[in-house]
Design a protein around this motif. Structure first.
Motif, short mmCIF file in Angstrom:
data_model
loop_
_atom_site.label_atom_id
_atom_site.label_comp_id
_atom_site.label_asym_id
_atom_site.label_seq_id
_atom_site.Cartn_x
_atom_site.Cartn_y
_atom_site.Cartn_z
N PHE A 195 -3.32 -5.21 -4.03
CA PHE A 195 -3.58 -3.72 -3.47
C PHE A 195 -4.71 -3.61 -2.60
O PHE A 195 -5.69 -4.57 -2.72
N PRO A 196 -4.93 -2.64 -1.52
CA PRO A 196 -6.09 -2.48 -0.97
C PRO A 196 -7.34 -2.51 -1.86
O PRO A 196 -7.23 -2.03 -2.96
N ALA A 221 -6.15 4.08 -0.86
CA ALA A 221 -4.74 3.89 -1.52
C ALA A 221 -5.03 3.36 -2.52
O ALA A 221 -4.21 3.43 -3.75
N SER A 256 0.72 -1.20 0.03
CA SER A 256 0.03 -0.03 -0.03
C SER A 256 0.89 1.30 0.03
O SER A 256 2.22 1.20 -0.06
#
Ligand SMILES: NC(=O)C1=CN([C@@H]2O[C@H](COP(=O)(O)OP(=O)(O)OC[C@H]3O[C@@H](n4cnc5c(N)ncnc54)[C@H](OP(=O)(O)O)[C@@H]3O)[C@@H](O)[C@H]2O)C=CC1
Ligand SMILES: [Mg+2]
Length: 339
Positions: free
Chosen positions: A316-317, A323, A218
């Motif tokens: 990824f988030p 983010a 992140s």
């Protein structure tokens, strides 16, 4: 849409009829419900109520594999409480979350039924109490920030039952937007956090903490210190965590984030001088921090969910997270600059 709204206000007697938007009238009504206990009680009786059990929201599955919060009317909730031999006074603990845009400004409340048997409530209400970390990423539409707000307010009430000055119990208003002890008024609090996607013009910088699930990377993030401006927090966090000096930054957007409690995430893009990109990582904070190319980022954006047993796959988030938005914005900017 603009419509004529009659505003009967003791504070502003001159405001009898003026043209304000639906949004403005909704915001004024919300404010009135926070200030007027009687109006709030009647809004509760015609409103919808979302349940939590020890801060875990009550949800049910959607057809698409997601989750949606279970909403109950005042009438159905009072009969559930009656069947579970619970006192109706539990409803006095409900907290106003907002007004429904879709449902004619219907008031929406949340209530923690932690004193009741969760299994019995689940059976009565056709739902399941789930951990917020699981619920947040599976809630569909605008439900995730809405449920997060409800949980944050309920948590704040649980933690502010006593005055930190006198030690006496604090009293709340009907909406649950404040608590008082004598002349001291307590309001719900959030912790400001700066989250920043650092770029050197060609690559972006991502990191992971020890506590992250395998493969998750992140943007850099950190709590703002008391007395700092946004730019001071941002420059300090980047310097502390990876030893770089930011030369310019821009604001992207913000969000309320329920983890670890109530954070107010302020999302930014930052640039460092491409001649000074060598990282000096604070290993006590981060497990890894690296520069990534557009190609690597593009590839990771295709990964929808972490793949069990494959910790090497970077992801990824999810879309809810700011983010994610910062990373997508960076990709779009890179593409625009190269075309
Ligand atoms: N929405 C999103 O897209 C993302 C959100 N985040 C969120 O950002 C938050 C901050 O990032 P993180 O890197 O952990 O922050 P920091 O880099 O500031 O490091 C966290 C540490 O700071 C200390 N700290 C200082 N003030 C506070 C406070 N008000 N509340 C809690 N801890 C505080 C704690 O230290 P100690 O325990 O030693 O006291 C904590 O362990 C995280 O909670 C995370 O959930 C992070 C990435 C993405
Ligand atoms: Mg950090």
């Amino acid at each position: 849409m603009i419509r004529c709204v009659s505003l009967l206000s003791t504070r502003h007697p001159s405001l009898f009829c003026c043209h304000i938007s639906d949004f403005a009238s909704r915001m004024r009504l919300l404010n009135r419900l926070k200030e007027d206990d009687e109006a709030c009680v009647s809004a509760l009786q015609s409103g919808s109520i979302f349940l939590f059990h020890l801060l875990r929201p009550l949800v049910c599955p959607t057809e698409g594999g997601g989750l949606t919060p279970v909403r109950l009317s005042w009438t159905s909730l009072t009969s559930v409480l009656q069947r579970l031999s619970s006192d109706r006074s539990l409803l006095n603990e409900s907290v106003l979350i907002g007004l429904s845009e879709q449902n004619q400004n219907q008031a929406q409340f949340c209530l923690d039924v932690g004193v009741l048997d969760p299994v019995a409530v689940e059976a009565e209400c056709d739902g399941t109490f789930v951990d917020m970390r699981k619920a947040f990423f599976l809630l569909t539409g605008s439900a995730a920030p809405f449920v997060a707000k409800g949980q944050a307010l309920l948590r704040w009430h649980q933690e502010t039952k006593f005055c930190s000055s006198s030690g006496r119990p604090t009293q709340r208003n009907r909406a649950g937007s404040l608590r008082v002890c004598g002349s001291i008024t307590y309001y719900p609090k959030m912790s400001p956090v700066v989250i920043v996607l650092v770029s050197d013009g060609k690559r972006c910088l991502l990191s992971r903490q020890m506590s992250f699930p395998p493969g998750l990377y992140s943007a850099l993030a950190g709590f703002c210190d008391m007395g700092e401006s946004l730019e001071e927090s941002l420059r300090r966090e980047v310097a502390e965590e990876v030893g770089l000096e930011v030369c310019r930054f821009s604001f992207s957007g913000s969000q309320h984030w329920p983890f670890p409690q109530s954070s107010f995430m302020i999302g930014c893009h930052a640039h460092v001088n491409p001649a000074h990109t060598e990282l000096s990582v604070d290993w006590s904070e981060l497990e890894d921090a690296r520069w990534f190319s557009l190609e690597e980022i593009d590839h990771a954006l295709q990964v929808q969910h972490p793949i069990r047993g494959e910790p090497q796959v970077m992801w990824f988030p999810p879309k809810h997270a700011i983010a994610h938005r910062l990373i997508r914005e960076w990709v779009e900017l890179q593409r625009a600059q190269s075309s």
